[in-house]
Scaffold this active site. Structure first.
Site, PDB file in Angstrom:
ATOM      1  N   ASP A 242       0.873  -1.175   0.000  1.00  0.00           N
ATOM      2  CA  ASP A 242       0.000   0.000   0.000  1.00  0.00           C
ATOM      3  C   ASP A 242       0.914   1.230   0.000  1.00  0.00           C
ATOM      4  O   ASP A 242       2.144   1.122   0.139  1.00  0.00           O
ATOM      5  CB  ASP A 242      -0.962  -0.011   1.194  1.00  0.00           C
ATOM      6  CG  ASP A 242      -2.156   0.923   0.951  1.00  0.00           C
ATOM      7  OD1 ASP A 242      -2.124   1.720  -0.005  1.00  0.00           O
ATOM      8  OD2 ASP A 242      -3.136   0.860   1.715  1.00  0.00           O
TER       9      ASP A 242
HETATM   10  C1  NOJ Z   1      -3.799   4.138   0.180  1.00  0.00           C
HETATM   11  C2  NOJ Z   1      -5.022   3.289   0.355  1.00  0.00           C
HETATM   12  O1  NOJ Z   1      -4.954   2.579   1.562  1.00  0.00           O
HETATM   13  C3  NOJ Z   1      -5.254   2.312  -0.775  1.00  0.00           C
HETATM   14  O2  NOJ Z   1      -6.495   1.711  -0.594  1.00  0.00           O
HETATM   15  C4  NOJ Z   1      -5.159   2.995  -2.090  1.00  0.00           C
HETATM   16  O3  NOJ Z   1      -5.412   2.088  -3.130  1.00  0.00           O
HETATM   17  C5  NOJ Z   1      -3.790   3.618  -2.229  1.00  0.00           C
HETATM   18  N1  NOJ Z   1      -3.597   4.595  -1.174  1.00  0.00           N
HETATM   19  C6  NOJ Z   1      -3.584   4.278  -3.585  1.00  0.00           C
HETATM   20  O4  NOJ Z   1      -4.309   5.431  -3.673  1.00  0.00           O
END
Ligand code: NOJ
Length: 757
Positions: free
Chosen positions: A288
């Site tokens: 993530d």
């Molecule tokens: C953080 C988030 O937790 C995740 O769900 C998301 O896909 C990514 N950022 C990318 O934006």
């Protein structure tokens, strides 16, 4: 390990010919079985330098002009870019990667396409409340067609985090509290995104996230530790991820949280043992956003190089935005702390997806597609249908709904969500254009503006507005109207990532507004739009009817007005339990205690002054709230009155290899043509470990015309009753069971059966 979800089977027509719609949920294998692709991947990897390999493992969020990234693209330092939404820009980036880099490797273009791209569908929690996997698949197909027209080929969805705590802002992005419902919805999204041919220009790679257990963030505070016992983890939390992986999802994202002290991005047990070995997953694992580097702040890695080492060795193959891979991996390989083979495996998984998506053959996006891709008539119709199916009718006293337009002279429309285009579309809808949103006020004016005097006075500027000065005027206007519709709830910013609440009742002076309106004695219709299950005990009392929508998207207003005026009948069901107070915990598939509540407990306002310590009933309940939640999981009313009858099983005793055939009749005894979501729950009466009170094992949306009866059936393989018991292996434990066919998780009479060896 394979877990088969089971939805509907056949619909037997017992009475007049009625066509019942049935849906099924098949599990596909994982992707990547194509030998030719494998050969291409191997041959490409064999000529790559270590720098080029590490470049493929680097994902960068880009904003602005390609020139800022040109050099890095040329030298192969970037494998994937995220957040481009313009196909011309996508093509510029691709051009440098494909035409000016040494190995001509195309980029993976990614974006969060969570509940629609431009045409916004209800938030995932709202899609779950439709219990309609077919509609979820269709919505995801529409989202994929729109997103790929902009050049995006990878979406960071579905989110499969089981969520039982509405304080957690990301419950909005979840499928709610039930593993079967969440997993079925997630699998449907995967099918809708990827189709059977991911190389088609309108196919979008799915990303199962956030692996794993992120929804159990302690205290409902985002990014927090998740303390889940190994058995709970397997029996509940892992299920939706596995369902989505088994549906063929091409990628998986790690989660921010730690479980029992191990952050997911550095957890080989999750990423290797469970995901790859047990589930046979052979796709790509991405971190993530910055979660690799954040293992330093967690206190799990001593510095960024250490974080990269831990992440890559644990099985994380692409670094989203922490830059720890690109900055450290080469040295780590040189020092022998990361093996070359580990890098090769990661790069192969990345390249394989690029081949499977057809990017090597067709790296560029046809820019003409975008002209007609967004807000198509049929896409808006699907979004409206989804908003309609997802709205949950929680109260309808004396048939206050549907409203009869021919008998209404004047309506007061009030509340901060009546005409709030931007907030109606909910969280994680970056590309949804508010100018295309139909708000309830706009829909009402359009449909009934010529026939009914529509008075609009919001009374509050926002859902957080505490200024009560407009309430008296709202009450005065209510006094002059025949009916009041109050649009309350919460703005999009109050839910979603990092937007958690310690208190989940309606904010600002909304409660007071409703109280004042109720005091006028006029019929009060409340429509709530929110990103979570709010505590609305008071609002239920102060409303004659209450319709609850999880932020319903672009066409939400149109759908809500249709429902309020009876053009359609509500059919949504709660995907989460609603409680009266924030501090309660009542998810429906909880374990039974040794002292379950009897309903006879003495509550706070009834405790005699001289009550003896044990006089209240020593059972599991809340003195200030009682022994039941406000509304159970699966609850939702209709304008029709449905009756379930004739519930029977084909046998009373089953062998392990059998299937249980369940029959019932659903009658629409009063009211209009409508749809009921029939739910099948099972309880394992005694096990080697304590078993949940009930578990949803199947569900089915059934349309029944007024006055008709429809025969329904379910087929549940006995193997679906398996769970991880005392010895932590997954199996069915023979013994006694109870089964309900019901309209929600708290009604119906159980039928007994047993399973023998
Ligand atoms: C953080 C988030 O937790 C995740 O769900 C998301 O896909 C990514 N950022 C990318 O934006």
């Amino acid at each position: 390990m394979k877990r088969k979800t089971y939805l509907a089977t056949i619909c037997i027509l017992l009475f007049p010919a009625i066509l019942c719609s049935c849906s099924g949920n098949g599990h596909k294998g994982t992707t990547n079985s194509n030998g030719e692709i494998e050969r291409k991947v191997d041959s490409l990897v064999s000529i790559m330098t270590l720098d080029e390999k590490i470049g493929q493992m680097n994902q960068v969020s880009v904003t602005g002009d390609v020139s800022a990234y040109a050099e890095r693209l040329r030298s192969g330092e970037i494998g994937s870019v995220m957040n481009l939404t313009d196909p011309d820009a996508v093509n510029q980036y691709q051009k440098i990667a494909v035409e000016e880099s040494r190995l001509h490797i195309p980029l993976l273009i990614a974006r969060d396409v969570i509940h629609g791209f431009h045409t916004i569908f209800p938030i995932p929690l709202g899609m779950a409340s439709t219990f309609d996997t077919g509609l979820m698949e269709k919505a995801s197909r529409i989202a994929a067609c729109e997103a790929t027209a902009a050049g995006i080929r990878w979406s960071f969805a579905p989110m499969c985090d089981l969520a039982r705590d509405s304080r957690w802002g990301r419950i909005a992005e979840s499928g709610g509290e039930d593993p079967l419902l969440s997993g079925s919805m997630a699998a449907a999204m995967v099918r809708g995104f990827q189709t059977d041919d991911p190389s088609a220009p309108d196919a979008l790679a799915a990303c199962v996230k956030h692996f794993a257990g992120y929804g159990a963030s302690e205290g409902g505070r985002d990014y927090n530790s998740a303390n889940i016992s190994p058995r709970q983890f397997r029996n509940f939390y892992l299920v939706p991820y596995e369902d989505a992986v088994k549906a063929g999802a091409m990628t998986v994202m790690t989660s921010f949280n730690d479980i029992d002290g191990i952050p997911s991005t550095g957890n080989p047990y999750l990423l290797k043992e469970i995901l790859r070995k047990e589930w046979g997953y052979d796709g790509l694992v991405v971190s993530d956003w910055s979660s690799a580097g954040e293992m330093v702040a967690h206190g799990f890695a001593k510095d960024e190089a250490d974080a990269a080492r831990i992440a890559v060795n644990a099985g994380c193959e692409m670094d989203m935005m922490s830059f720890t891979f690109i900055s450290n991996l080469k040295r780590l390989v040189d020092e022998g702390l990361v093996k070359k083979e580990t890098i090769d495996e990661a790069v192969k998984d990345i390249l394989r997806i690029k081949f499977e998506l057809g990017l090597f053959d067709h790296p560029y996006t046809d820019t003409s597609r975008i002209r007609t891709a967004f807000y198509r008539k049929e896409s808006l119709a699907a979004a409206e249908k989804a908003a309609e199916e997802s709205a949950v009718l929680l109260k309808n006293e004396d048939n206050a709904l549907p409203l009869d337009a021919s008998r209404i002279r004047r309506i007061l429309v009030t509340g901060p969500m009546a005409d709030n285009a931007r907030n109606q579309i909910g969280t994680w809808a970056f590309d949804g254009d508010p100018s295309h949103v139909v708000t309830p006020l706009a829909a009402l004016r359009e449909k009934y503006g010529k026939k009914i005097d529509i008075v609009f006075y919001p009374a509050l500027k926002s859902t957080r507005d505490c200024d009560e000065s407009g309430i008296a005027k709202a009450a005065a206007l209510a006094g002059q109207a025949d009916v009041v519709i109050a649009f309350l709830g919460e703005e999009a910013i109050l839910s979603g990532e990092a937007h958690c609440l310690a208190e989940i009742s309606l904010k600002g002076a909304q409660g007071k507004l409703l109280e004042a309106l109720h005091k006028t004695g006029k019929p009060i219709i409340t429509s709530i739009m929110a990103g979570r299950g709010l505590c609305i005990g008071k609002e239920i009392e102060n409303s004659d009817a209450l319709l609850y929508s999880f932020h319903p998207g672009t066409m939400g207003g149109e759908a809500i007005i249709k429902l309020l005026f009876g053009e359609a009948a509500p059919s949504g069901k709660l995907p989460v339990t609603l409680t009266r107070h924030t501090g309660e915990s009542w998810y429906y598939d909880r374990m039974n205690t040794g002292r379950p509540a009897t309903g006879k407990e003495v509550l706070l306002d009834k405790i005699p002054d001289d009550a003896f310590q044990t006089a209240l009933g020593n059972t599991s309940f809340y003195m200030d709230s009682g022994s039941k939640p406000l509304f159970p999981f699966g609850f939702g009313l209709s304008y029709a009155e449905f009756e379930l009858s004739g519930i029977k099983l084909d046998k009373s005793e089953y062998a392990l290899k059998d299937s249980i055939r369940v029959y019932a009749r659903l009658s629409n005894v009063e009211g209009p043509d409508a749809c009921e979501v029939v739910q099948l729950y099972v309880r394992d009466v005694a096990g080697s470990t304590v078993r949940p009170i009930k578990e949803l094992k199947a569900f089915k949306r059934v349309e029944v015309p007024a006055g008709r009866t429809c025969g329904i059936s379910f087929v549940i393989p006995v193997s679906d009753l398996a769970f991880y018991g005392a010895d932590m292996t997954r199996k069915v434990e023979p013994g006694d069971f109870e089964l309900w066919v019901a309209k929600d998780s708290d009604s119906g009479t159980p039928v007994k059966f047993s399973v023998t060896e």
